[in-house]
Write a protein that holds these residues in place. Structure first.
Motif, PDB file in Angstrom:
ATOM      1  N   ASP A   1       0.841  -1.213   0.000  1.00  0.00           N
ATOM      2  CA  ASP A   1       0.000   0.000   0.000  1.00  0.00           C
ATOM      3  C   ASP A   1       0.870   1.256   0.000  1.00  0.00           C
ATOM      4  OD1 ASP A   1      -2.469  -1.221  -0.090  1.00  0.00           O
ATOM      5  OD2 ASP A   1      -2.732  -1.250   2.088  1.00  0.00           O
ATOM      6  N   ALA A   2       1.935   1.229   0.820  1.00  0.00           N
ATOM      7  CA  ALA A   2       2.828   2.392   0.903  1.00  0.00           C
ATOM      8  C   ALA A   2       3.473   2.663  -0.459  1.00  0.00           C
ATOM      9  CB  ALA A   2       3.895   2.156   1.967  1.00  0.00           C
ATOM     10  N   LYS A   3       3.883   1.583  -1.132  1.00  0.00           N
ATOM     11  CA  LYS A   3       4.517   1.755  -2.454  1.00  0.00           C
ATOM     12  C   LYS A   3       3.512   2.297  -3.467  1.00  0.00           C
ATOM     13  CE  LYS A   3       8.186  -1.647  -1.839  1.00  0.00           C
ATOM     14  NZ  LYS A   3       8.606  -3.041  -2.052  1.00  0.00           N
ATOM     15  N   ILE A   4       2.256   1.865  -3.350  1.00  0.00           N
ATOM     16  CA  ILE A   4       1.213   2.356  -4.276  1.00  0.00           C
ATOM     17  C   ILE A   4       0.963   3.846  -4.024  1.00  0.00           C
ATOM     18  CG2 ILE A   4      -1.274   2.191  -4.819  1.00  0.00           C
ATOM     19  CD1 ILE A   4      -0.966  -0.895  -4.380  1.00  0.00           C
ATOM     20  N   LEU A   5       0.839   4.238  -2.744  1.00  0.00           N
ATOM     21  CA  LEU A   5       0.610   5.658  -2.412  1.00  0.00           C
ATOM     22  C   LEU A   5       1.782   6.506  -2.898  1.00  0.00           C
ATOM     23  CD1 LEU A   5      -0.867   5.434   1.223  1.00  0.00           C
ATOM     24  CD2 LEU A   5      -2.120   5.898  -0.889  1.00  0.00           C
ATOM     25  N   ASP A   6       2.984   5.954  -2.777  1.00  0.00           N
ATOM     26  CA  ASP A   6       4.195   6.640  -3.226  1.00  0.00           C
ATOM     27  C   ASP A   6       4.152   6.821  -4.743  1.00  0.00           C
ATOM     28  OD1 ASP A   6       6.683   7.715  -2.338  1.00  0.00           O
ATOM     29  OD2 ASP A   6       7.710   6.042  -3.311  1.00  0.00           O
ATOM     30  N   GLU A   7       3.758   5.752  -5.402  1.00  0.00           N
ATOM     31  CA  GLU A   7       3.687   5.743  -6.873  1.00  0.00           C
ATOM     32  C   GLU A   7       2.695   6.778  -7.398  1.00  0.00           C
ATOM     33  OE1 GLU A   7       5.406   4.624 -10.026  1.00  0.00           O
ATOM     34  OE2 GLU A   7       5.966   3.656  -8.155  1.00  0.00           O
ATOM     35  N   VAL A   8       1.537   6.930  -6.718  1.00  0.00           N
ATOM     36  CA  VAL A   8       0.540   7.905  -7.222  1.00  0.00           C
ATOM     37  C   VAL A   8       0.906   9.340  -6.820  1.00  0.00           C
ATOM     38  CG1 VAL A   8      -1.362   6.253  -7.394  1.00  0.00           C
ATOM     39  CG2 VAL A   8      -1.115   7.612  -5.306  1.00  0.00           C
ATOM     40  N   GLY A   9       1.938   9.505  -5.978  1.00  0.00           N
ATOM     41  CA  GLY A   9       2.458  10.852  -5.741  1.00  0.00           C
ATOM     42  C   GLY A   9       2.242  11.451  -4.368  1.00  0.00           C
ATOM     43  N   CYS A  10       1.891  10.640  -3.356  1.00  0.00           N
ATOM     44  CA  CYS A  10       1.770  11.201  -2.002  1.00  0.00           C
ATOM     45  C   CYS A  10       3.113  11.784  -1.565  1.00  0.00           C
ATOM     46  CB  CYS A  10       1.369  10.105  -0.999  1.00  0.00           C
ATOM     47  SG  CYS A  10      -0.357   9.669  -1.087  1.00  0.00           S
ATOM     48  N   PHE A  11       3.083  12.953  -0.937  1.00  0.00           N
ATOM     49  CA  PHE A  11       4.350  13.551  -0.458  1.00  0.00           C
ATOM     50  C   PHE A  11       4.729  13.009   0.911  1.00  0.00           C
ATOM     51  CE2 PHE A  11       3.216  16.368   3.051  1.00  0.00           C
ATOM     52  CZ  PHE A  11       1.832  16.462   2.914  1.00  0.00           C
ATOM     53  N   GLY A  12       3.747  12.413   1.589  1.00  0.00           N
ATOM     54  CA  GLY A  12       4.002  11.884   2.922  1.00  0.00           C
ATOM     55  C   GLY A  12       3.079  10.715   3.228  1.00  0.00           C
ATOM     56  N   ILE A  13       3.490   9.896   4.179  1.00  0.00           N
ATOM     57  CA  ILE A  13       2.641   8.781   4.622  1.00  0.00           C
ATOM     58  C   ILE A  13       2.743   8.694   6.144  1.00  0.00           C
ATOM     59  CG2 ILE A  13       2.179   6.293   4.512  1.00  0.00           C
ATOM     60  CD1 ILE A  13       3.615   6.236   1.777  1.00  0.00           C
TER      61      ILE A  13
END
Ligand code: KIV
Length: 272
Positions: A175-187
């Motif tokens: 999930d973290a990699k997917i959020l990173d891929e779509v462009g989240c600046f932070g998690i």
């Protein structure tokens, strides 16, 4: 103190990623009102989250489920007005992005437009990735939130540690990699094993902000009322009290009561 957070320029979502890359820890607290946010911003914090924890802290609800978009905007507007330096992130409340991508984008735009916040935060991974991408494509920076996601408290059946088992840990990493891929600046990583949080931090470009996730995340966040010793009877293992504000307030209130009862307040000097 590091060099980025002492630069008095306004901190942006981009700054968070630069801080991660520079190895400078990112500091965050929640706030929900103008006065508190002003004190926290002036103290030099990097980011303030108008958390949907306002539902608990401000309104006395048992969980974050009841708070509405209108109520989040009310709190975020007050906080944004007070913040001159830090990044202001507003939680998207439960129900504001789960129904459809379009509704999520519309609510994110409303929150940013009406509150003056700089970014939004959303709970969930793969299942909300398409909506997250739509919001980012609309020009709004998004912080993800994985691990213990309080909006799903009924699904989890409580607020215990998440991702202890390998399967859930692998899902969180994915999930973290997917959020990173779509462009989240932070998690945000809430209440997960420290080793997992460290692995996520190494695997993503986004800045990870931990709460109950050990010391290897790129930054830390706490609910300000918990961190400053205001909430009574809430002391999970991850929480440290950095001040005893409840005690200071109690002493102040008792002193006020005493002086009024004794007729020593107001004095002649304090009268017109
Ligand atoms: O709502 C909130 O305060 C949060 C933090 C605990 C991360 O989401």
């Amino acid at each position: 103190m590091g060099y980025l957070s002492t630069d008095k320029k306004k901190i942006t979502a981009k700054t968070f990623v630069e801080m991660k890359n520079a190895g400078e820890k990112i500091t965050m607290l929640t706030a929900y009102d103008f006065t508190t946010a002003g004190i926290i911003d002036q103290a030099g914090i990097d980011g303030i989250l108008i958390g949907d924890s306002a539902s608990n802290v401000m309104a006395g609800n048992e969980n974050t489920i009841p708070i509405t978009v209108d109520q989040m905007i009310y709190h975020a507007k007050a906080v944004a007005k007070a913040c001159k330096h830090c990044l202001v992130i507003c939680d998207m409340p439960f129900g504001s992005y789960q129904v459809s991508r379009e509704e999520g984008i519309r609510n994110a735009i409303r929150i940013i437009k009406e509150s003056g916040a700089d970014a939004v935060k959303m709970e969930g991974g793969e299942e909300i990735a398409d909506t997250v991408k739509g919001i980012i494509d609309a020009g709004i920076p998004v912080m993800g939130h994985l691990g213990l996601t309080p909006q799903s408290v009924h699904k989890f059946g409580g607020y215990g540690l998440r991702a202890k088992q390998e399967a859930e840990a692998q899902k969180l990493l994915k999930d973290a990699k997917i959020l990173d891929e779509v462009g989240c600046f932070g998690i945000t990583l809430e209440k997960v094993p420290a080793a997992l949080a460290a692995e996520v931090t190494k695997s993503v470009k986004a800045a990870t902000i931990g709460i109950g996730a050990g010391h290897d995340t790129d930054g830390q966040i706490l609910v300000y009322a918990d961190a400053l010793g205001m909430t009574q009877g809430f002391k999970p293992k991850f929480l440290r009290h950095f001040a005893q504000v409840a005690e200071v307030m109690n002493n102040g209130v008792q002193e006020y009561i005493k002086t009024v009862k004794e007729s020593t307040f107001p004095s002649d000097e304090e009268s017109y």
